[in-house]
Motif scaffolding. Sequence first.
Motif, mmCIF file in Angstrom:
data_model
loop_
_atom_site.group_PDB
_atom_site.id
_atom_site.type_symbol
_atom_site.label_atom_id
_atom_site.label_comp_id
_atom_site.label_asym_id
_atom_site.label_seq_id
_atom_site.Cartn_x
_atom_site.Cartn_y
_atom_site.Cartn_z
ATOM 1 N N PHE A 54 -54.203 -11.334 96.813
ATOM 2 C CA PHE A 54 -54.429 -12.234 95.677
ATOM 3 C C PHE A 54 -54.938 -11.518 94.434
ATOM 4 N N PRO A 55 -55.975 -10.698 94.553
ATOM 5 C CA PRO A 55 -56.383 -9.966 93.348
ATOM 6 C C PRO A 55 -55.264 -9.089 92.788
ATOM 7 N N LEU A 56 -54.472 -8.485 93.675
ATOM 8 C CA LEU A 56 -53.380 -7.634 93.187
ATOM 9 C C LEU A 56 -52.337 -8.461 92.431
ATOM 10 N N LEU A 57 -52.024 -9.638 92.971
ATOM 11 C CA LEU A 57 -51.082 -10.525 92.273
ATOM 12 C C LEU A 57 -51.661 -10.944 90.928
ATOM 13 N N LEU A 58 -52.926 -11.343 90.959
ATOM 14 C CA LEU A 58 -53.578 -11.867 89.760
ATOM 15 C C LEU A 58 -53.607 -10.812 88.656
ATOM 16 N N PHE A 59 -53.992 -9.602 89.003
ATOM 17 C CA PHE A 59 -54.048 -8.551 87.988
ATOM 18 C C PHE A 59 -52.646 -8.230 87.467
ATOM 19 N N GLY A 60 -51.646 -8.393 88.341
ATOM 20 C CA GLY A 60 -50.265 -8.145 87.931
ATOM 21 C C GLY A 60 -49.821 -9.024 86.782
ATOM 22 N N PRO A 70 -46.031 -12.851 90.223
ATOM 23 C CA PRO A 70 -47.447 -13.236 90.310
ATOM 24 C C PRO A 70 -47.711 -14.638 89.766
#
Lengths: 280, 298
Positions: free
Chosen positions: A112-118, A156
């Motif tokens: 989730f954080p990786l998607l969000l930052f994307g 994302p």
Amino acid sequence: MRARVADRPRRPPTRAWLYILLLIMALFYLLPMYIMLVTGFKSFDEVSLKTMWNLPSGLAFDNFVAAYEQLAPHLWNSLRLVIPTAAISAMLGSINGFVLTRWRFPGADIVFPLLLFGMFIPYQSILIPLVQFMRTTGLYGSIPGLALTHIIYGIPITTLTFRSYYITVPKEMVEAARIDGAGLLETYYHIFLPVSAPAFVVVLIWQFTAAWNDFLFAVVLTNPENWPITVALNNLAGSQIIAWNVQMAASLVAAIPTLIIYIFLGRYFLRGLMSGALKG
Amino acid sequence: MARKKLDKDTILAIILVAPSILAVLIFVYGFIAWSMRVSFSNWVGLLPNYEFIGLRNYIELLQDPRFHIDIRNTVVFTVLFVGGCLFLGVGLAILLDQGLRGESFFRSLFLFPMAISFIVTGVVWRWLMNPAMGSRMSGLNLLFDSVGLDFLVNKWHTTPQWGIAAIAIPAIWQMSGYTMALYLGGLRAIPESLREAARVDGASEVQVYRRIILPLLWPVTLSAMIILGHISLKVFDLIVAVAGKQVSLDVPAVYMWTTTFDGQFYGRGASIGILLLLSVAVLVIPYLYQSLREESTS
């Protein structure tokens, strides 16, 4: 509780001021719209710098015809780009959002954080590898390559939008379906998909608008014959040959599809903006 | 039996999301790593060259007068753009919160620029901000001149040193409505009873806003600052549409584009891209971390 309460309600005059303030602000937001419209509808003979703020004496379409002649192939490119992009993005987002809502898999806390930052990265930081990738795969310069780009970098936001929507589906319904023996796909098809319409509208509008309005990916990844409308418009506005009045008409032509969507589906458009900005 | 079904679904779930997650891992994070590698390389010209030269690209950038202009322009633009959007945003939201007639119409009106591309905005505003003087005067200057506001006539984005400030105007035009919508959401979440209580205690309407409402809106202000700030760091289309590739109005995103794809300085371009990424990360990651924690605790 003190005496000052008594002298407070001096409402009518302040209210008039509030309306005046509101109207002044409205003028500011309408100014570019006004100049596009009044210039666009003037005949070539009537166009002149001195009278640019005046209303047209009648409705003429010279400017729009000239703008359309310049932009027609690029409008078509934008449509070829935007329709598959929005459709595929929405389908991917829906499936991803569904699986990530229903399924607490190991590593979810990282995904989730990786998607969000994307969603937030400046695309300049991936542009060189992206161009190399497109050159190697032979997609460079083409509309499919640009569509693929929008779909991938849209994952994302589309996934997280659907997820934040699917999270509101009651757990009891999912549980009941499971007890009835429904598998993953049946649960999606019978429980989640039927209530997905609003989320689909939000994501379709979001991706349609994002791809239609994009300039960075388009200017780097497409050849002149595949330029979408934004690149063509910028090029037309930068040339010395095209008169400013045609530029104004061309701007309106380029803005109309997303404006129409905004006028008729503004509610959903706003929801897309908010989910893109605030929620995960 | 049940066990077996679960496994089948797990495999299916993996098959369904794996392509997307892999795509994001490769195209976002893999490509960032690849860009970093390019930024440490000597790649100039069309053919890739990954010869490692350490931080030389970054050091050269920090000594590059054009990059100094970029940083200054970004700072000036960010302060004006974010400040202008916050000011107009909170003002319009409070105005629309007064229960005036036609509220939803005005709300839509202030928001519609969001639907338009920065390119269209830039092309129209470039014309409105036409700096020509004398008989070629046009756009806003002509309007100011004809209504007696000729002291407002100026050279807009062609003003020496401060041209970038003029570009903040179309950017504010485009994003202030959105800021207003954020604030309206925040205002609607404040219970009416709080305002009533303050009024009963004798607070004037101005005091209610200054002492009660604005402090309660601080989280919205913070989100808005971060969202607008990261848009400002990335600003690209609008600059290109208004100013083209003029160095005096350059920003990092435009420099990255021209030096990489016109100049073939891939190593330098990549290092600008990575610096942009770092600046956005510093701004956004604490905010994302916070909102993810709030989501998991709520």
